[in-house]
Design an enzyme around this catalytic site. Sequence first.
Site, PDB file in Angstrom:
ATOM      1  NE  ARG A  59      -3.754   2.658   2.356  1.00  0.00           N
ATOM      2  CZ  ARG A  59      -3.587   3.705   1.648  1.00  0.00           C
ATOM      3  NH1 ARG A  59      -2.825   4.096   1.174  1.00  0.00           N
ATOM      4  NH2 ARG A  59      -4.533   4.486   1.587  1.00  0.00           N
ATOM      5  CD  GLU A  89     -11.613   2.938  -2.481  1.00  0.00           C
ATOM      6  OE1 GLU A  89     -11.690   1.633  -2.913  1.00  0.00           O
ATOM      7  OE2 GLU A  89     -10.819   3.162  -1.585  1.00  0.00           O
ATOM      8  NE  ARG A 126      -3.569  -2.668   2.155  1.00  0.00           N
ATOM      9  CZ  ARG A 126      -4.647  -1.701   1.778  1.00  0.00           C
ATOM     10  NH1 ARG A 126      -5.257  -1.910   0.655  1.00  0.00           N
ATOM     11  NH2 ARG A 126      -5.256  -1.115   2.690  1.00  0.00           N
TER      12      ARG A 126
END
Length: 186
Positions: free
Chosen positions: A4, A12, A48
């Site tokens: 990330r 998004e 992540r």
Amino acid sequence: MTIRVACIDAPEMAQSPYGQQARQALQALLPVGSTVTLKTQTTDRYGRTVAEVFTQNGANAGLTLVQQGNAYAYRQYLKQCDEWAYLDREKLAERYRVGLWMVDGGIQRPWDFRAARRGGQSQPAPRSQRPLNLTIINGGRGSGNSSGRRWYCRNVGSWERAQQLLREGHTYLDGDGDGEACEALR
């Protein structure tokens, strides 16, 4: 390993077309098989690795996405990065109305979009009172950029031409501030 990108929040995919544009911009910066350097910060709740990502030429991918108007500086997590660099790049993108800033005030923030989908409300991040230092690009007295045209690395054609444009005052072509424009064209 899933990464990330630290200190940014991109639209998004459902925030069409901005999510797709952000993904394409990241893929252009970091093509499959490219070598990157990670400045790891933590692991998020999804497992992540959260890290600043640097291209082989040393460009900070997150900062570049913010400057291109493909992501926001993620204020909630800026303390781990060079906070003022991210805020400065975001202010430049907003000032020159690029990417998600083409809409006056920018599009709905991704964190607000996610909160609305969950049915909750996001907490607004406190705005810093420290003034931002802006770099004047594409204009301004003495910049040498008399044409008024805004160039993008994908349209420049060659690395040599990008360096010439940089000397003429198109300083925004130097996304990481190292004195070299459009390193990906090398």
